[in-house]
Write an enzyme that holds these catalytic residues in place. Sequence first.
Site, PDB file in Angstrom:
ATOM      1  N   LYS A 165       0.844  -1.192   0.000  1.00  0.00           N
ATOM      2  CA  LYS A 165       0.000   0.000   0.000  1.00  0.00           C
ATOM      3  C   LYS A 165       0.882   1.246   0.000  1.00  0.00           C
ATOM      4  O   LYS A 165       1.858   1.315   0.758  1.00  0.00           O
ATOM      5  CB  LYS A 165      -0.924  -0.006   1.224  1.00  0.00           C
ATOM      6  CG  LYS A 165      -1.920   1.148   1.272  1.00  0.00           C
ATOM      7  CD  LYS A 165      -2.874   1.006   2.450  1.00  0.00           C
ATOM      8  CE  LYS A 165      -3.869   2.160   2.505  1.00  0.00           C
ATOM      9  NZ  LYS A 165      -4.830   2.016   3.627  1.00  0.00           N
ATOM     10  N   SER A 211      -9.812   2.657   2.769  1.00  0.00           N
ATOM     11  CA  SER A 211      -8.875   3.277   1.848  1.00  0.00           C
ATOM     12  C   SER A 211      -8.001   2.288   1.098  1.00  0.00           C
ATOM     13  O   SER A 211      -7.410   2.626   0.077  1.00  0.00           O
ATOM     14  CB  SER A 211      -7.970   4.231   2.642  1.00  0.00           C
ATOM     15  OG  SER A 211      -7.167   3.507   3.583  1.00  0.00           O
ATOM     16  N   SER A 259     -10.449   0.366   7.177  1.00  0.00           N
ATOM     17  CA  SER A 259      -9.881   0.432   5.828  1.00  0.00           C
ATOM     18  C   SER A 259      -9.153  -0.818   5.364  1.00  0.00           C
ATOM     19  O   SER A 259      -8.662  -0.849   4.238  1.00  0.00           O
ATOM     20  CB  SER A 259      -8.940   1.642   5.718  1.00  0.00           C
ATOM     21  OG  SER A 259      -9.695   2.829   5.700  1.00  0.00           O
TER      22      SER A 259
END
Length: 499
Positions: free
Chosen positions: A80, A161, A185
Amino acid sequence: MSRDLTDLGVAGIRDGFRGGDFSAREVADAFIAKVGGAKALNAFIVETPDHAIAAATAADEARAKGEAPKPLAGVPIGMKDLFATKGVQTTAASHMLEGFKPVYESTVSQKLWDAGAGMLGKLNLDQFAMGSSNETSYFGNVISPWRRSDGGNAPLAPGGSSGGSSSAIAARLCPAATGTDTGGSIRQPAAFTGISGIKPTYGRCSRWGVVAFASSLDQAGPMARDVRDCAIMLEAMAGFDAKDSTSLNLPVPQWEAGLSPDMTGKRIGIPREYRVDGMPQDIADLWERGIAWMKDAGAEIVEVSLPHTRYALPAYYIIAPAEASSNLARYDGVRYGLRELPEQLKTDKPLDEMYAATRAAGFGDEVKRRILIGTYVLSAGFYDAYYTQAQKVRALIARDFENAWTVCDYLLTPTAPSAAFALGEKSADPIAMYLNDVFTVPSSLAGLPAMSVPGGLDKDGLPLGLQVIGRPLDEQGVLNAGLALEQRAGFTARPDAWW
């Protein structure tokens, strides 16, 4: 052969590599090709095939020498783009950090590289991890690989997210990825795309080198195809870090070795407050099936009350923006990242103008919204009325969970209040978007381990997730309960490769 290799998860790649079924380079090449052919999903901000190949080459050479394999030797993963990666652009999906290449490595990513993993690339996300749909990224929306079965072609949100992570795993672009979870998230995107993901106890994984959103809530965790793969990843990611003052100085358990789907003697709590008004029938039905699966695994079902649950979302959306407004004050155009200089200085305060111009150009609308909310609730006239009150509510929510643990071992709830929605469907209504976190935020406020596993499909053929919440530090129990659900759900659905 490439197709077969990209169908393998972390455990399958690890074990196949150790058994000599294939080389690490073959695995890396297969996933690199898959990533290169899936640009339409926009899951990656930066692709790093050289990193994946270097790790694979090192694994193959070590095996040829007869050296003991590292825990993740031969396994390429996605990272990420909230984790600092030395010499590789790290943006938090924001224009503010576009082009920023750290001179250091985050603790979590370094642990994964030390374990032998390679990096396929940096995954897209909501800007500064603020969002529930991956629509706030400066680098464009991530698109879910799933489509509704009714023939409609509306592109769907992969959740947020960590939407780049969830989309990439579901599309078989990587076997696993890192995520971060502030209010859901990891778990909500996992539910939206039919994969598994766990948010460990706050402090299990170091936050050092992770771009900060809300420091008392942010927690790194793994996302993968199944529960076993999450356990393997979490073992590599977790551990004490002296550079992080919130890091827990505790040994890392052998979570994979401890996996067991037997729930005999365990009590599963069903919180009555999670039966929210207007819950879609598909979600309610899945929850009932999850309860039946837990009974089948040997668990006793008990109803529990978490009376302050209804205050969790408003408390979260005071505390998280407040911490964000403080954390994001560091992006001022002076030390690193974007710097905007107005063409014509209109006042005798050029530094102030540079600050304002930089932050106006660098931050997206959702980030600005949360900074403004956070600054407001921290201001002199409203600190006690909002922020102090929210912290008191947070303490009451944590106490609710402590009371629940006197009568049960884990909680079982839906992960999200709906299946994936179409991109653009909720972006004009921040409140509707924030409601996506209604089931995940309470455990975040209390710092508890919580996991989402796929439980089935809704009437439109889209994945739905079940959430297990556990006591502090009981990741083993959460993983075990997740495994019991996973085995009984038998979820094998995968999206058709339209991309």
